[in-house]
Design a protein around this motif. Structure first.
Motif, mmCIF file in Angstrom:
data_model
loop_
_atom_site.group_PDB
_atom_site.id
_atom_site.type_symbol
_atom_site.label_atom_id
_atom_site.label_comp_id
_atom_site.label_asym_id
_atom_site.label_seq_id
_atom_site.Cartn_x
_atom_site.Cartn_y
_atom_site.Cartn_z
ATOM 1 N N ASP A 93 0.836 -1.201 0.000
ATOM 2 C CA ASP A 93 0.000 0.000 0.000
ATOM 3 C C ASP A 93 0.869 1.249 0.000
ATOM 4 O O ASP A 93 1.999 1.236 0.497
ATOM 5 N N GLU A 94 0.320 2.322 -0.525
ATOM 6 C CA GLU A 94 0.911 3.659 -0.416
ATOM 7 C C GLU A 94 2.381 3.722 -0.833
ATOM 8 O O GLU A 94 3.232 4.188 -0.088
ATOM 9 N N LEU A 95 2.628 3.285 -2.036
ATOM 10 C CA LEU A 95 3.969 3.390 -2.608
ATOM 11 C C LEU A 95 4.188 4.824 -3.101
ATOM 12 O O LEU A 95 3.391 5.339 -3.874
ATOM 13 N N MET A 145 6.968 2.780 1.169
ATOM 14 C CA MET A 145 5.828 1.915 0.860
ATOM 15 C C MET A 145 5.485 1.102 2.096
ATOM 16 O O MET A 145 6.272 1.013 3.041
ATOM 17 N N GLY B 91 2.952 8.241 -7.220
ATOM 18 C CA GLY B 91 2.915 7.011 -6.426
ATOM 19 C C GLY B 91 1.916 6.012 -6.943
ATOM 20 O O GLY B 91 1.310 6.179 -8.003
ATOM 21 N N ILE B 92 1.776 4.949 -6.167
ATOM 22 C CA ILE B 92 0.950 3.792 -6.511
ATOM 23 C C ILE B 92 0.154 3.417 -5.269
ATOM 24 O O ILE B 92 0.708 3.417 -4.166
ATOM 25 N N ASP B 93 -1.099 3.073 -5.462
ATOM 26 C CA ASP B 93 -1.885 2.558 -4.343
ATOM 27 C C ASP B 93 -2.330 1.136 -4.636
ATOM 28 O O ASP B 93 -2.471 0.736 -5.784
ATOM 29 N N GLU B 94 -2.561 0.385 -3.567
ATOM 30 C CA GLU B 94 -3.206 -0.936 -3.639
ATOM 31 C C GLU B 94 -2.578 -1.881 -4.649
ATOM 32 O O GLU B 94 -3.242 -2.397 -5.544
ATOM 33 N N LEU B 95 -1.275 -2.082 -4.495
ATOM 34 C CA LEU B 95 -0.568 -3.061 -5.316
ATOM 35 C C LEU B 95 -0.841 -4.463 -4.778
ATOM 36 O O LEU B 95 -0.627 -4.721 -3.604
ATOM 37 N N ARG B 96 -1.321 -5.349 -5.662
ATOM 38 C CA ARG B 96 -1.684 -6.702 -5.216
ATOM 39 C C ARG B 96 -1.201 -7.740 -6.225
ATOM 40 O O ARG B 96 -1.168 -7.478 -7.419
#
Lengths: 158, 158
Positions: A93-95, A145, B91-96
């Motif tokens: 989350d939150e990268l 992150m 940025g990036i959110d919710e990487l899965r």
């Protein structure tokens, strides 16, 4: 406050992660050649691969792909933070990349354990939520992150 | 519904991203040799680098580092989704990673624009929020994330 693990990675379990502790997990540099090579394959944007265009751009030169910074930080996480008998990582989350990474900067990985809870359905494992931060030589955060990691429990019966 | 951009990446601006549209951005494979080479450098966990141990593990063989899948997807995003005059990605959110990636699977990148809004402070740019999904040949999602990207506006005065 920087803490030191009481166990090496090959003998590290859920019980060894102290909520609130920050573990300093080592340092790395990315050379300009490495930055260009990685980005040429995976992230061929001008600021990562073209010395001339990058020199006249907003960063005054080549900067690392954010994915390169993460990959190099992951290496330190595997070597120095995660247990060697690790399980899957469900996600991140939150990268964030708040500042650019220039060639040959000294980058240091800090890992702060924010949460550690046992699985209810699978008593042999627990979930660790960590704030990972990569700091440059001036102590500025260049990447952060929040990964989730499943980690084995040493004593499932307790 | 799959949409096609009206402009090539070198002439693509904020105005070209349609909220709700899904763009199919190409496919890739990761060979076992590539998976092992990437992970040996950046993510040397058993399931990514050791054929024998991986064969007896939960996935029945080598699987790709999640960072490798992302890096390869990023390449398609740069080639086929982002404008070539792009700005920074905050940025990036919710990487899965909901499913493992095995060698030689055919992986396809889908990009669905979820939000597009002009910057109030900087009228020459806008923020695009996207759901990126990597699907395998069975249509199963193996990776998803929600990047934020700053993109230049074609007509800032409008």
């Amino acid at each position: 406050m920087s803490e030191v693990f009481s166990t090496p990675p090959q003998d590290r379990f859920f019980e060894d992660y102290v909520v609130g502790a920050t573990y300093v997990c080592g340092s790395f540099k990315l050379s300009e050649d490495e930055i260009i090579a990685f980005a040429s394959r995976y992230d061929p944007q001008m600021m990562h691969i073209d010395r001339d265009l990058a020199a006249s751009g907003p960063f005054g030169g080549i900067i690392a792909s954010g994915w390169h910074t993460i990959a190099a930080a992951m290496r330190l996480m595997v070597d120095n933070f995660l247990p060697h008998n690790g399980l899957a990582a469900p996600g991140i989350d939150e990268l964030r990349w708040p500042r650019p990474v220039h060639p040959d900067e000294v980058l240091t990985l800090h890992a702060t354990v924010q949460e550690a809870r046992r699985s209810r359905s699978k008593p042999d494992r627990g979930l660790i939520r960590t704030l990972l931060e990569v700091l440059n030589q001036n102590g500025e955060v260049v990447m952060s992150m929040k990964p989730l990691n499943m980690v084995r429990v040493r004593n499932p019966e307790i």
